[in-house]
Design a protein around this motif. Structure first.
Motif, mmCIF file in Angstrom:
data_model
loop_
_atom_site.group_PDB
_atom_site.id
_atom_site.type_symbol
_atom_site.label_atom_id
_atom_site.label_comp_id
_atom_site.label_asym_id
_atom_site.label_seq_id
_atom_site.Cartn_x
_atom_site.Cartn_y
_atom_site.Cartn_z
ATOM 1 N N ASP A 76 57.835 54.290 34.147
ATOM 2 C CA ASP A 76 56.386 53.352 34.189
ATOM 3 C C ASP A 76 55.507 54.778 34.155
ATOM 4 N N ARG A 82 59.053 51.231 29.248
ATOM 5 C CA ARG A 82 58.305 51.167 30.325
ATOM 6 C C ARG A 82 58.278 49.813 31.221
ATOM 7 N N ASN A 83 58.211 48.784 30.603
ATOM 8 C CA ASN A 83 58.176 47.616 31.210
ATOM 9 C C ASN A 83 59.429 47.055 32.240
ATOM 10 N N HIS A 114 56.161 45.716 35.695
ATOM 11 C CA HIS A 114 57.157 46.977 35.429
ATOM 12 C C HIS A 114 57.812 47.395 36.811
#
Length: 274
Positions: free
Chosen positions: A227, A173-174, A200
């Motif tokens: 994200d 996600r990041n 992100h």
């Protein structure tokens, strides 16, 4: 504490339907880009994954490009029987190496979304992910392709701040894991020290743009695809496997180059001695 009534059956059904549609839309988007990364080489293109494979022609074309084999003559007619003939030819080719359960040519011709995605996923597994292997030296147990890809990601990103790859969903996600994979192999094109874990979207876009512009890896995902609370596992696996294939090829070419240089050096030395 105020009483909160349990969700009603209707609410639960709507939630499940929404999640299913979200997954379908995510996979359709990613798989379409993946398919076109091959078809574009042959001046073909898919606009709608759920309709453009209905006559079987582009499906056969995709399989021929990715496998390097010829599937035979394509039926050129527009009748349903011709479409079914083409799709059957593609499915029969696939069934040589993968098990297709409850999928018939009619499903593809009629635009069955779930089964079309299943077929494309089988193609991705067979031709892009299946050859990724890893054997645990302690147990001598051979890992599945998915496990092997995950282990490769873990090895390549070990020690990078902000990266902890445990899955093909939330671990990405990041955006730092994508950047770490690139930096591990090409530190000259990623300035990892300037990246921040809380940024992100910027991290994801940085990795995706660098991978496309500097490495030629098709941009299968957008930042919002990753994200989000529930990133699609198959979509991320598909994209990450393209990193693996690219860097595995790069390593193979570098090894081959060193061997050639070594042979050339040995021959030259031998000549001088004699």
């Amino acid at each position: 504490m105020a009483y909160v009534p349990p969700p009603t059956p209707t609410f639960e059904k709507d939630r499940i339907r929404a999640l299913k549609n979200e997954r379908i839309n995510s996979q359709k988007k990613t798989f379409t880009k993946w398919v076109n990364s091959f078809l574009d080489k042959n001046n073909n293109h898919v606009d709608d994954l759920f309709t453009d494979f209905s006559d079987g022609r582009l499906l056969i074309c995709l399989l021929e490009i990715i496998s390097g084999e010829k599937l035979g003559k394509i039926a050129r007619g527009k009748l349903r029987v011709h479409k079914i003939e083409n799709v059957n030819k593609a499915l029969e080719f696939l069934q040589r190496s993968v098990k297709l359960e409850s999928i018939g040519a009619e499903d593809i011709v009629d635009g069955n979304e779930r089964l079309i995605l299943a077929v494309i996923w089988m193609i991705i597994l067979r031709f892009q992910i299946a050859d990724i292997s890893y054997q645990d030296e302690m147990s001598k147990e051979k890992k599945s392709a998915k496990e092997a890809l995950l282990l490769w990601c873990q090895r390549m990103t070990r020690g990078y701040p902000g990266v902890d790859v445990q899955n093909f969903t939330t671990s990405w996600r990041n955006g730092l894991a994508f950047n770490a994979l690139i930096h591990k192999h090409r530190p000259d094109i990623i300035n990892y020290g300037t990246l921040r874990p809380n940024q992100h979207e910027a991290n994801l876009n940085n990795a995706f743009n660098v991978a496309e512009e500097s490495l030629g890896i098709a941009k299968l995902l957008d930042a919002e695809d990753v994200d989000c609370p529930r990133p699609d596992e198959k979509s991320i696996m598909t994209y990450v496997s393209m990193y693996y294939q690219y860097f595995a090829k790069m390593k193979s070419e570098e090894t081959g180059g060193r061997r050639i240089a070594k042979v050339g050096h040995t021959r030259g030395t031998h000549k001088e001695i004699t």
